[in-house]
Structure formats: structure tokens, C-alpha cells
Write a protein that holds these residues in place. Structure first.
Motif, PDB file in Angstrom:
ATOM      1  N   GLY A   1      31.110  14.105  -3.189  1.00  0.00           N
ATOM      2  CA  GLY A   1      29.841  15.489  -2.954  1.00  0.00           C
ATOM      3  C   GLY A   1      29.655  15.717  -4.285  1.00  0.00           C
ATOM      4  N   LEU A   2      28.286  16.309  -4.305  1.00  0.00           N
ATOM      5  CA  LEU A   2      27.672  17.082  -5.467  1.00  0.00           C
ATOM      6  C   LEU A   2      26.361  18.082  -5.016  1.00  0.00           C
ATOM      7  CD1 LEU A   2      26.785  13.893  -7.868  1.00  0.00           C
ATOM      8  CD2 LEU A   2      28.662  15.210  -7.529  1.00  0.00           C
TER       9      LEU A   2
ATOM     10  N   SER B   1      23.994  25.249  -3.764  1.00  0.00           N
ATOM     11  CA  SER B   1      23.228  24.156  -3.405  1.00  0.00           C
ATOM     12  C   SER B   1      23.384  22.666  -2.735  1.00  0.00           C
ATOM     13  CB  SER B   1      20.868  23.930  -3.359  1.00  0.00           C
ATOM     14  OG  SER B   1      20.741  25.131  -3.270  1.00  0.00           O
ATOM     15  N   PRO B   2      23.033  22.415  -1.633  1.00  0.00           N
ATOM     16  CA  PRO B   2      23.917  20.497  -1.843  1.00  0.00           C
ATOM     17  C   PRO B   2      22.942  19.805  -2.254  1.00  0.00           C
ATOM     18  CG  PRO B   2      23.266  21.306   0.523  1.00  0.00           C
ATOM     19  CD  PRO B   2      22.488  22.628   0.231  1.00  0.00           C
TER      20      PRO B   2
ATOM     21  N   SER C   1      35.850  20.558   7.219  1.00  0.00           N
ATOM     22  CA  SER C   1      36.173  20.484   8.344  1.00  0.00           C
ATOM     23  C   SER C   1      35.392  22.019   8.890  1.00  0.00           C
ATOM     24  CB  SER C   1      37.280  21.005   8.944  1.00  0.00           C
ATOM     25  OG  SER C   1      38.219  20.737   8.747  1.00  0.00           O
ATOM     26  N   ALA C   2      35.443  22.798   8.388  1.00  0.00           N
ATOM     27  CA  ALA C   2      34.253  24.250   8.222  1.00  0.00           C
ATOM     28  C   ALA C   2      33.119  23.613   8.190  1.00  0.00           C
ATOM     29  CB  ALA C   2      34.474  24.384   7.502  1.00  0.00           C
ATOM     30  N   VAL C   3      32.247  22.268   7.096  1.00  0.00           N
ATOM     31  CA  VAL C   3      30.969  22.172   7.150  1.00  0.00           C
ATOM     32  C   VAL C   3      30.223  21.030   8.976  1.00  0.00           C
ATOM     33  CG1 VAL C   3      29.008  20.124   6.168  1.00  0.00           C
ATOM     34  CG2 VAL C   3      31.245  22.523   5.344  1.00  0.00           C
TER      35      VAL C   3
ATOM     36  N   LYS D   1      28.005  16.299   0.532  1.00  0.00           N
ATOM     37  CA  LYS D   1      27.226  17.049  -0.140  1.00  0.00           C
ATOM     38  C   LYS D   1      27.459  18.859   0.252  1.00  0.00           C
ATOM     39  CE  LYS D   1      22.402  16.012   1.624  1.00  0.00           C
ATOM     40  NZ  LYS D   1      21.425  15.197   1.301  1.00  0.00           N
ATOM     41  N   VAL D   2      26.884  19.096   1.757  1.00  0.00           N
ATOM     42  CA  VAL D   2      27.228  19.924   1.716  1.00  0.00           C
ATOM     43  C   VAL D   2      28.648  20.524   1.752  1.00  0.00           C
ATOM     44  CG1 VAL D   2      27.088  21.166   4.091  1.00  0.00           C
ATOM     45  CG2 VAL D   2      25.708  19.199   3.575  1.00  0.00           C
ATOM     46  N   ALA D   3      30.049  20.097   2.106  1.00  0.00           N
ATOM     47  CA  ALA D   3      31.266  20.601   1.883  1.00  0.00           C
ATOM     48  C   ALA D   3      30.990  20.358   0.138  1.00  0.00           C
ATOM     49  CB  ALA D   3      31.827  19.286   2.155  1.00  0.00           C
TER      50      ALA D   3
END
Length: 161
Positions: A30-31, A42-43, A115-117, A138-140
Motif C-alpha cells: 500500500g502506498l 492521502s492514499p 484492522s482500524a482501517v 493504500k488507506v492503511a
């Protein structure tokens, strides 16, 4: 190895350059990108995980196009804070990538970021399992990078006072 202390990395970053956050999963990396003022993450995208040599050109293209000055890589510590095999692998991977791209880098604790994401994407966004799978990496990465931005900015403000 080219790994910095998280606060030293912020100090070493050239003005106007952005930070690339990396969450290296087993299948997807993920970036996320910071803004140039180092305030907001930002993702960005997810890259299929392959051997480093095969991914290097993609990373180099992103570094050039997005004016990246440093890397922050997620460090998967154990829930008790222990430094296990996954953390060692992430450390080696981040060091290798930083060296090949000639960029400073640091590691940042990413425990429970996925987990949070996922919880957020389910409860707040009501995304389907398929859509979550497309965006979670990407959100993580953005979640982890935002943690680094907030912590280092707060430390920078405290030292300026």
C-alpha cells in the motif's frame, strides 16, 4: 542501511519534498503520499508485491513524478511491541528499497492499522468486502503515514517552544 530515527528523517527531508508511506503486505504494497507541507497523508495506490528488482522501476517512477524526498515504511511489531520475523523482514525490505532509491527512510509502528482501517471502511463507509479489498492497503498506508506526520510535527513544535 539507510534507516533514520523518525524525527531525524523529518529534519533531513529537503524543503518542498513529499514523503511516500509504504505498507508492505504479503500480496500488496500500500502506498500513501504526504503533501509538501508534511501535514496530510492521502492514499495513493497499491502495488502487487513482487521481487524488489521487479518493483524498483515503479517505485523510481513514483519518486520522480511525486517529488518524493523520503520513505516511511510500516513496521509490523507484535501486539506486545515485540520485534519478530515480520518486523525484521519489513526492516530489511525498507532498507534495501531506500538504498536502491538513494532516499532516507524510517520505520513506523503500524500495529493494527489494517484492522482500524477495515473497521472504518465497514462501519463508516459501508463498503463491500470486494471494495474494501481494493482500497484497504493504500488507506492503511495513509493511516500509518498520518501517524508519523502527526507525531513528528508535534515533536517539532515542542522543540521549537
Amino acid at each position: 542501511m539507510v534507516l533514520f530515527n523518525p524525527h531525524a528523517l523529518r529534519a533531513a527531508l529537503p524543503p518542498g519534498r513529499r514523503v511516500l508511506g509504504l505498507d508492505p503486505g504479503s500480496k500488496i504494497v500500500g502506498l500513501a503520499l504526504s503533501d509538501a507541507s508534511l501535514t496530510l497523508a492521502s492514499p495513493y495506490r497499491g502495488l502487487a508485491r513482487r521481487k524488489m528488482g521487479a518493483m524498483l522501476e515503479e517505485f523510481a517512477t513514483i519518486v520522480r513524478a511525486e517529488e518524493i524526498g523520503a520513505l516511511v515504511c510500516g513496521l509490523p511489531l507484535g501486539l506486545d511491541g515485540s520485534f519478530g520475523p515480520a518486523a525484521r523482514a519489513a526492516q530489511d525490505w525498507a532498507g534495501d528499497l531506500a538504498e536502491r532509491l538513494a532516499l532516507p527512510a524510517c520505520l513506523w509502528d503500524e500495529r493494527l492499522s489494517s484492522s482500524a482501517v477495515n473497521r472504518f471502511l465497514i462501519t463508516e463507509m459501508d463498503l463491500t468486502r470486494k471494495r474494501r479489498a481494493e482500497v484497504v492497503d493504500k488507506v492503511a498506508a495513509a493511516y500509518m503515514l498520518q501517524g508519523w506526520l502527526d507525531a513528528t510535527q508535534a515533536a517539532e513544535k515542542r522543540s521549537a517552544d
